[in-house]
Scaffold this motif. Structure first.
Motif, PDB file in Angstrom:
ATOM      1  N   THR A  51       0.790  -1.242   0.000  1.00 42.36           N
ATOM      2  CA  THR A  51       0.000   0.000   0.000  1.00 42.36           C
ATOM      3  C   THR A  51       0.819   1.287   0.000  1.00 42.36           C
ATOM      4  OG1 THR A  51      -0.167  -0.640   2.326  1.00 42.36           O
ATOM      5  CG2 THR A  51      -2.123  -0.893   0.980  1.00 42.36           C
ATOM      6  N   SER A  52       2.047   1.242   0.527  1.00 39.52           N
ATOM      7  CA  SER A  52       2.788   2.518   0.568  1.00 39.52           C
ATOM      8  C   SER A  52       3.500   2.768  -0.757  1.00 39.52           C
ATOM      9  CB  SER A  52       3.845   2.467   1.684  1.00 39.52           C
ATOM     10  OG  SER A  52       4.860   1.516   1.358  1.00 39.52           O
ATOM     11  N   SER A  60       0.880  -7.164   4.204  1.00 37.02           N
ATOM     12  CA  SER A  60      -0.264  -7.792   3.512  1.00 37.02           C
ATOM     13  C   SER A  60      -0.077  -9.293   3.342  1.00 37.02           C
ATOM     14  CB  SER A  60      -0.417  -7.153   2.129  1.00 37.02           C
ATOM     15  OG  SER A  60      -0.677  -5.778   2.260  1.00 37.02           O
TER      16      SER A  60
HETATM   17  C1  LIG Z   1      -7.789  -7.202   6.360  1.00 38.25           C
HETATM   18  C2  LIG Z   1      -7.131  -5.872   6.635  1.00 38.25           C
HETATM   19  N1  LIG Z   1      -6.565  -5.657   7.845  1.00 38.25           N
HETATM   20  C3  LIG Z   1      -5.967  -4.459   8.120  1.00 38.25           C
HETATM   21  C4  LIG Z   1      -5.939  -3.442   7.192  1.00 38.25           C
HETATM   22  C5  LIG Z   1      -5.326  -2.108   7.531  1.00 38.25           C
HETATM   23  N2  LIG Z   1      -4.140  -1.816   6.695  1.00 38.25           N
HETATM   24  C6  LIG Z   1      -2.886  -2.300   6.982  1.00 38.25           C
HETATM   25  C7  LIG Z   1      -2.598  -3.213   8.127  1.00 38.25           C
HETATM   26  C8  LIG Z   1      -1.917  -1.855   6.113  1.00 38.25           C
HETATM   27  C9  LIG Z   1      -0.440  -2.126   6.114  1.00 38.25           C
HETATM   28  C10 LIG Z   1       0.019  -2.815   4.879  1.00 38.25           C
HETATM   29  O1  LIG Z   1       1.418  -2.990   5.014  1.00 38.25           O
HETATM   30  P1  LIG Z   1       2.228  -3.654   3.844  1.00 38.25           P
HETATM   31  O2  LIG Z   1       3.526  -4.058   4.433  1.00 38.25           O
HETATM   32  O3  LIG Z   1       1.461  -4.683   3.172  1.00 38.25           O
HETATM   33  O4  LIG Z   1       2.440  -2.515   2.791  1.00 38.25           O
HETATM   34  P2  LIG Z   1       3.259  -1.145   2.917  1.00 38.25           P
HETATM   35  O5  LIG Z   1       4.365  -1.366   3.886  1.00 38.25           O
HETATM   36  O6  LIG Z   1       3.749  -0.886   1.526  1.00 38.25           O
HETATM   37  O7  LIG Z   1       2.273  -0.109   3.370  1.00 38.25           O
HETATM   38  S1  LIG Z   1      -2.661  -0.866   4.922  1.00 38.25           S
HETATM   39  C11 LIG Z   1      -4.209  -0.998   5.618  1.00 38.25           C
HETATM   40  O8  LIG Z   1      -5.252  -0.457   5.192  1.00 38.25           O
HETATM   41  C12 LIG Z   1      -6.571  -3.698   5.931  1.00 38.25           C
HETATM   42  N3  LIG Z   1      -6.637  -2.758   4.949  1.00 38.25           N
HETATM   43  N4  LIG Z   1      -7.135  -4.926   5.670  1.00 38.25           N
END
Ligand SMILES: Cc1ncc(Cn2c(C)c(CCOP(=O)(O)OP(=O)(O)O)sc2=O)c(N)n1
Ligand SMILES: [Ca+2]
Length: 528
Positions: free
Chosen positions: A377-378, A430
Motif C-alpha cells: 500500500t505505501s 499484507s
Molecule cells: C484485512 C485488513 N486488515 C488491516 C488493514 C489495515 N491496513 C494495513 C494493516 C496496512 C499495512 C500494509 O502494510 P504492507 O507491508 O502490506 O504494505 P506497505 O508497507 O507498503 O504499506 S494498509 C491498511 O489499510 C486492511 N486494509 N485490511
C-alpha cells in the motif's frame, strides 16, 4: 431421474463453472461427493485465500468463478477479501453448506443461522432455497444475477440433505436458458453526451476499472485520441483501464476531494467512465468540482450513479457507450497532445532497494504481457510512476483495500492465464493475511511469482498516522518475518535478496522456471 446434485452440476457446467474453489466441512461433503470427473477442485487452506483465488481467477479470465465454503465459519473467513470482490463487480457464485434442513431451527452444531443475512451487504443477492427441489433453479438464478449488470458476488446456502433428493424434470430447461444485458444509450442520449464533449474547450476523461473489466481499453484510446483529451485513472483503481505511456495518460487521481478537484482544474467537462464518483480515502474536505466544470458519469452500476455527490449519470454498458462515443464525437477540434516525457529516473536507497528502483527493474526485465497483482500500500505512487502497462488485463489491486486478497488473487489469476506470467507485488504486512495460498500454488504447480516487499513496517499506516496527526501509534512495525522460511514450509522455492543485481538474477530464474517462487526483497520504506 437426476438428483439435485446432478442437476446442479449440470447447471454449473452449462455456465463453464467447472472449477470449484473451496475448503470443505462436513456440511459440504454430500455436494462434493457428486463432483463429476470433468470438474476440478482447487483447495485453499483458509477461506479468505479461497475467495481471493476465485476472485483473481474470475477477474483474469473475464468471467465468473464458483466457490464452496464451510457454513458460517467459512463464510466469515471469506468476508475480508469479499469486501474487494463486491466493489470490483466480480461475479463470484459463492455457496456454503448448511446443516440438515429440519435441524437448522434448533441451531444444532454447524447450523448457519440466518444464512442469507450473513454475507450482506458484501453480496449482490443471497438465498437459501425453500426446498431441495428449488436448489438447481436457485443456483441458476444466482449465476444470472451475478453476471447481469451491475455484476457482483452472490451467495447460496444449501442444506446438505438436499443434494440426494430427486430433482424436478423441469430443471432440464435451466441448462439451456440464457440472460444478457441490453443496456445502451439511446440515440438522443448519445447525441447529448457527444455534443457536450464537442462543445467543451478542455474535456478530460477519468476512467475506472470497469473499462478494463469490460475490455473497453482500446475504445477508450480511440475516444481520447478523437478528443485530444488528457486521461486520468479514477482514485485507487483495482485495474488499469488505459495504457500508461499513451500521450493522454496523466496518472491516477489522488483519493481526496480537494486534491481531485485541483488535479482536474482547468477542465470544463469531466467524463467519468466505469468508476464510482469517487472512491475517496483520506478525508480532505473541499469543492467536489472546479468552478464552472460539468461532470458526466457513465457506469453500469445504478448504485454508483445514484450515490455520487455531483454530476449527471447515465447507467449503460460501458464498452458500448465508449465505442459509440468514439465514433460520434468530432475529431480534430483540439490540438494534438505532445508525447509523454521519459519515465522519471527512479530514486535509490543506501540501506535497501527503493520501491521505485524495484519497479524499474520489473519494467526492464518482465515480459511485455506480464500481469501484476499488487497489494503493497505505501508503494502505489512509486508503481504508477515507473510502470509501462500497455495491455488490458495487466493489473489488479484489492478494490476496497481489504488485505489478504493480493497474494491468493495472484495465484488465481495465474491459474486463469497459463500463457502469461503473473507477478504478485505484496507488502510484508499484507502477505500474512493470505499467505496460505502459497500451499495451493505449490500443490497444484501454479507458477505464480510472488515478490514480497519487505520494509519491516505497515508503511502506509505510518504515512496515515502523520496525515491524521496521530503521532507514533503502537502496532505499526512487523520486523523479523522470514518469508523464505514460511514459503519453503508451504512447499514454494524462495529467495531473499537485498541488492538490485540479486533481485534481477532471482527474477530471471523465476521467469525461466514453471514453478511458483517467492522472492523476498529488502526494500526501503518510502512515504506514498
Ligand atoms: C484485512 C485488513 N486488515 C488491516 C488493514 C489495515 N491496513 C494495513 C494493516 C496496512 C499495512 C500494509 O502494510 P504492507 O507491508 O502490506 O504494505 P506497505 O508497507 O507498503 O504499506 S494498509 C491498511 O489499510 C486492511 N486494509 N485490511
Ligand atoms: Ca510493509
Amino acid at each position: 431421474m437426476a438428483d439435485v446434485s446432478q442437476a446442479t452440476y449440470d447447471v454449473l457446467r452449462a455456465h463453464g463453472l467447472t472449477t470449484i474453489f473451496g475448503n470443505p466441512g462436513s456440511n459440504e461433503l454430500p455436494f462434493l461427493a457428486g463432483m463429476p470427473d470433468d470438474f476440478r477442485y482447487v483447495l485453499g487452506l483458509h477461506e479468505g485465500a479461497v475467495l481471493a483465488m476465485a476472485d483473481g481467477f474470475a477477474q483474469a479470465r473475464g468471467g465468473s468463478a464458483f466457490v464452496n465454503l464451510h457454513a458460517a465459519a467459512g463464510t466469515g473467513n471469506a468476508m475480508g477479501p469479499l469486501t474487494n470482490t463486491v466493489y470490483a463487480h466480480s461475479p463470484l457464485i459463492i455457496t456454503a453448506g448448511q446443516q440438515v434442513r429440519s435441524t437448522i431451527g434448533q441451531e444444532v452444531m454447524l447450523a448457519n443461522v440466518d444464512a442469507p443475512m450473513l454475507p450482506k451487504p458484501l453480496v449482490k443477492w443471497s438465498s437459501e432455497p425453500a426446498c431441495a427441489q428449488d436448489v438447481p433453479r436457485t443456483i441458476s438464478q444466482a449465476i444470472h444475477i451475478a453476471n447481469l449488470p451491475a455484476k457482483g458476488p452472490v451467495y447460496v446456502s444449501v442444506p446438505y440433505d438436499d443434494w440426494g433428493q430427486e430433482a424436478p424434470a423441469e430443471t432440464r430447461h435451466l441448462v439451456e436458458r440464457t440472460t444478457a444485458p441490453a443496456n445502451s444509450l439511446s440515440a438522443d442520449q448519445l447525441e447529448t453526451i457527444a455534443e457536450a464533449l464537442d462543445r467543451a474547450r478542455h474535456p478530460v476523461l477519468v476512467l475506472g476499472s470497469e473499462v478494463d473489466a469490460e475490455h473497453a481499453n482500446d475504445e477508450a484510446v480511440r475516444l481520447a485520441d478523437a478528443l485530444n483529451a488528457p486521461v486520468w485513472v479514477a482514485p485507487l483503481p483495482s485495474r488499469c483501464p488505459f495504457p500508461t505511456r499513451h500521450r493522454s495518460f496523466r496518472g491516477v487521481l489522488p483519493a481526496a476531494v480537494q486534491e481531485v478537484t485541483d488535479a482536474l482544474a482547468g477542465h470544463d467537462l469531466i467524463l467519468v467512465v466505469g468508476a464510482a464518483v469517487f472512491r475517496y480515502h483520506q478525508f480532505v474536505p473541499g469543492d467536489y468540482l472546479p468552478e464552472g466544470t460539468r461532470l458526466i458519469h457513465l457506469t453500469s452500476d445504478p448504485s454508483e450513479a445514484a450515490r455520487a455527490p455531483m454530476g449527471d449519470a447515465w447507467v449503460t454498458g460501458v464498452r458500448d457507450a465508449v465505442t459509440r462515443l468514439a465514433d460520434a464525437v468530432t475529431p480534430g477540434r483540439r490540438p494534438a497532445l505532445p508525447s509523454l516525457p521519459d519515465i522519471a529516473p527512479h530514486r535509490t536507497s543506501s540501506e535497501a532497494i527503493h520501491p521505485e528502483h524495484l519497479f524499474a527493474l520489473l519494467r526492464e526485465n518482465a515480459p511485455d504481457d506480464v500481469v501484476y497483482v499488487k497489494e503493497s500500500t505505501s508503494t502505489i505512487g512509486a508503481f504508477w510512476s515507473q510502470m509501462d502497462l500497455s495491455l488490458p488485463n495487466s493489473y489488479f489491486f484489492p478494490a476496497s483495500g481489504g488485505l489478504g486478497w493480493g497474494l491468493p488473487a495472484a495465484v488465481g489469476a495465474q491459474l486463469a492465464l497459463p500463457d502469461r506470467r503473473v507477478v504478485g507485488l505484496i507488502g510484508d504486512g499484507s502477505a500474512n493475511y493470505g499467505i496460505t495460498a502459497l500451499w495451493t500454488a505449490a500443490h497444484y504447480h501454479i507458477p505464480t511469482i510472488i515478490v514480497i516487499l519487505k520494509n519491516g513496517t505497515y508503511g502506509v499506516l505510518r504515512w496515515f498516522a502523520r496525515v491524521l496527526e496521530a503521532g507514533e501509534t503502537p502496532g505499526l512495525d512487523v520486523p523479523g518475518i522470514d518469508f523464505a522460511a514460511i514459503a519453503s514450509g508451504y512447499g514454494v522455492t524462495a529467495t531473499s535478496v537485498r541488492t538490485p543485481t540479486a533481485f534481477v538474477a532471482a527474477f530471471e530464474k523465476a521467469l525461466a522456471g514453471d514453478s511458483p517462487v517467492v522472492i523476498e526483497v529488502e526494500t526501503a520504506f518510502s512515504e506514498p
